[in-house]
Scaffold this motif. Structure first.
Motif: not given
Length: 178
Positions: A62, A66-69, A114-115, A117-120, A123
């Protein structure tokens, strides 16, 4: 002194100490970045056995960039439960919000999920703009109906409750004076 007779085995050779389930677990742990020594401790086998069965499996590294999913539904649910007090949501209100969240996520395409999942921040925008904005008017209406029911009961009135006709809005309760 007589020698004991050798035990006849059904399968020749040494007994198997590793089965396919254990091999799969070792490979999964290795892909998650565990060292051979850590895997050996977790599966209660020797480090050499772990090396033998995980040969060619490299750990997933990692990188800091790398963005955390994350699981979008779980992450959004945690946020909803954290702001529950500020929004004055009871259990039924939280249930309505979570149902709307599930419906909203079911309508999203895989690339958007997917987007998310990686961008708070994405969300957060999804929760505010697409979920809460849609359900809060209905929740406020349900709160008013509950308050009216309580006031009628306090005055000695009878409340006849019909079940909700659909899940999209507040219940269709009829209030009748005594």
């Amino acid at each position: 002194m007589p020698r004991p007779e050798p035990v006849q085995r059904k399968t020749p050779g040494r007994p198997r100490l590793v089965n396919q389930v254990l091999v799969n677990r070792m490979v999964t742990l290795r892909q998650q970045g565990f060292s051979h020594r850590e895997i050996a401790q977790k599966v209660d086998r020797s480090e050499r056995t772990v090396r033998r069965y995980t040969k060619g499996v490299s750990p997933q590294l990692q990188l800091p960039t790398t963005p955390k999913r994350v699981d979008v539904l779980v992450a959004c649910t945690k946020v909803i439960l954290e702001v529950r007090g500020r929004l004055e949501l009871d259990t039924a209100d939280v249930d309505v919000v979570l149902k709307a969240l599930r419906q909203t996520l079911d309508q999203k395409d895989p690339l958007t999920l997917e987007w998310l999942a990686t961008d708070s921040h994405a969300r957060g925008d999804l929760l505010v703009d697409e979920v809460l904005r849609k359900v809060m008017p209905g929740i406020n209406t349900m709160r008013h109906i509950r308050r009216i029911r309580e006031q009628l009961r306090a005055c000695g009135g009878q409340v006849i409750e019909d079940g909700p006709t659909d899940d999209s809005g507040p219940s269709a309760d009829r209030l009748l004076p005594p």
